[in-house]
Write a protein that holds these residues in place. Structure first.
Motif, short mmCIF file in Angstrom:
data_model
loop_
_atom_site.label_atom_id
_atom_site.label_comp_id
_atom_site.label_asym_id
_atom_site.label_seq_id
_atom_site.Cartn_x
_atom_site.Cartn_y
_atom_site.Cartn_z
N LEU A 82 0.80 -1.23 0.00
CA LEU A 82 0.00 0.00 0.00
C LEU A 82 0.83 1.28 0.00
O LEU A 82 0.26 2.37 0.03
N THR A 228 -1.06 -2.12 -6.14
CA THR A 228 -1.26 -2.69 -4.81
C THR A 228 -1.29 -4.21 -4.87
O THR A 228 -0.62 -4.90 -4.08
N SER A 232 1.81 -6.47 -3.45
CA SER A 232 1.44 -7.40 -2.39
C SER A 232 1.78 -8.84 -2.78
O SER A 232 2.29 -9.61 -1.96
#
Length: 499
Positions: A82, A228, A232
């Motif tokens: 993030l 994101t 991730s």
């Protein structure tokens, strides 16, 4: 690349973007820098403070052995995934607003983690903590860049910013041991709450108010989702290599998915560069050589530095048989070296420039890690194996923080400082994840089937040797890529031409 100053536009009127300073704004107060240093310290602290408490957490809450690492991984996954979004939201929604939201999320998650009654509750709290940290970390560097003028004032602020991050990581290890031994594992989560409350109380009077625009900001939603998800997936694949292995189907599938998602993100940003009003990452930013070199340096340096912290802690506890509190205290020389290196860089960056300091710091840090590789052994001592290498490596790393923060935001328009800050923090976080995953594999290969202290020491020595090579590579990359001599000397901000 144009040399004209950036034009600040809002959809209807000519007001500046959220969070950017105006000529009639009052000067920042004395509380601004303490708030920003608290941000950097907290974010780094909570990446390391739980490590020594993990066994007690597992016993008290009933973690399965294979799932205990998710207390660390959940934070790293949310934080790394993030960061780019957090940096851009600060540009679009306002930096003080983002700071307040980040503090609230981080504090509530810390309280929930300290009160957790099951493994799932603790892991969820750590993930939310990481999300709060991802909102906080980019704001600190962006506010320094916007509110401190180029020259000695910004050099000093950047020096303290870098030192607070390094000290947070080192103090986290020490505080984790002390708190776990004296109070219990829950204290390593709850200790954040009063710090966050104090920082929130200082934010309103200390951090300049955000400037509002009449039009609603437009986020690059497709880019935000892709970067994101891709970041991730990359962090997830890397943190699971210790348990799943590099060649497992799970690891390969996760890393392949990350590559596809990040490639799609780049394609979306390139296609929409001329149309998107607020892209998540304007790829033309990386055409600015100081920015590109800073991110390459951060990626490589963090790959070696984060792993070196990890293996130093293991060496102290598993080979030298230090208790947690004593192991934490052994990191004090590292803290002192970082402070000394940062103080030197703060005074020298205006004279010698960023490139020279980054190259010198990278090579000195590499020398310290090479010294570790030569002295880490089963019969080692604190004086013979830890003290000297810690001081050399930490002074080198301390030399890098001021020029790194300056180069990463050099020539960046005020409305894109959050973008640049999010990019630098992402490079550091990804570098740490990549380096730790690779060096854990290196250490395991060098250790072989033996699990005695001599075999463990051989594995750690091999990891330190690779960490040294990564810092040499960082120094060489900066020597080649960094085009300008200095960014703190007051050069006008430019905005590279769009893609």
């Amino acid at each position: 690349m144009t040399n004209s100053p950036p034009r600040h536009r809002s959809p209807r009127h000519g007001s500046p973007p959220p969070g950017s300073p105006s000529h009639d704004a009052p000067p920042h107060g004395a509380l601004l820098l303490p708030v920003l240093l608290t941000v950097q310290f907290l974010v780094s602290l909570d990446m390391s403070v739980v490590n020594i408490a993990l066994p007690d957490m597992g016993t008290d809450l009933g973690f399965a052995p294979e799932s205990l690492t998710w207390v660390v991984n959940a934070y790293a996954l949310a934080f790394g995934g993030l960061l780019m979004l957090g940096g851009r939201l600060a540009d679009l929604m306002g930096r003080r607003r983002t700071l307040v939201v980040g503090f609230v999320v981080f504090g509530v998650a810390s309280l929930a983690g300290g009160l957790a009654q099951s493994p799932g509750q603790l892991v969820a709290a750590r993930a939310v903590q990481g999300a709060g940290a991802a909102a906080l970390a980019p704001v600190a560097l962006a506010l320094i860049t916007v509110h401190y003028p180029a020259g000695p004032a910004r050099a000093r602020a950047l020096g303290l910013w870098g030192a607070s991050g390094a000290l947070g990581g080192a103090v986290g290890i020490m505080a984790g041991g002390l708190l776990t031994d004296w109070v219990g594992w829950r204290s390593v989560m709850l200790v954040n709450v009063p710090v966050v409350l104090a920082a929130l109380a200082a934010t309103r009077p200390g951090v300049p108010a955000d400037h509002r625009t009449t039009g609603a900001p437009r986020l690059d939603v497709a880019g935000a989702l892709l970067v994101t998800a891709g970041t991730s997936a990359l962090v997830l694949g890397l943190v699971r290599t210790e348990s799943h292995g590099w060649a497992s189907a799970s690891t390969l599938a996760t890393l392949a998915a990350a590559a596809v998602l990040l490639a799609a993100f780049c394609a979306v940003e390139i296609r929409g560069a001329r149309r998107a009003r607020q892209p998540l990452l304007r790829l033309g930013l990386l055409a600015h050589r100081p920015v590109a070199s800073a991110n390459v340096f951060a990626l490589l340096m963090s790959s070696g530095q984060f792993a070196a912290f990890y293996f130093t802690s293991l060496y102290l506890q598993q080979v030298l048989a230090y208790a947690p509190t004593r192991a934490g205290a052994a990191f004090l020389p590292f803290c002192a070296g970082v402070v000394a290196g940062t103080a030197v860089a703060t005074r020298a960056v205006g004279r010698v420039g960023e490139r020279a300091l980054l190259v010198a710091g990278g090579l000195l840090g590499a020398a310290g890690f090479a010294w570790f590789a030569a002295t880490v052994e089963a019969g080692g001592t604190f004086v013979g194996s830890i003290l000297g290498p810690s001081l050399v490596a930490s002074v080198g790393i301390g030399l890098c923080f001021v020029p790194l923060g300056a180069a990463a935001t050099s020539g960046v328009a005020p409305e894109e400082t959050g973008m640049a800050s999010g990019l630098l923090n992402s490079s550091r976080q990804l570098g740490g994840s990549i380096g730790l995953a690779v060096l854990v594999t290196v250490a395991a290969s060098a250790t072989g089937p033996g699990r005695g202290v001599a075999a463990l020491a051989d594995g750690y020595a091999a990891a330190f040797a690779v960490a040294s090579g990564l810092l040499v590579a960082a120094a060489l990359a900066t020597a080649v890529l960094h085009g300008g001599r200095r960014a703190l000397a007051g050069a006008p901000r430019t905005r590279p031409s769009p893609n």
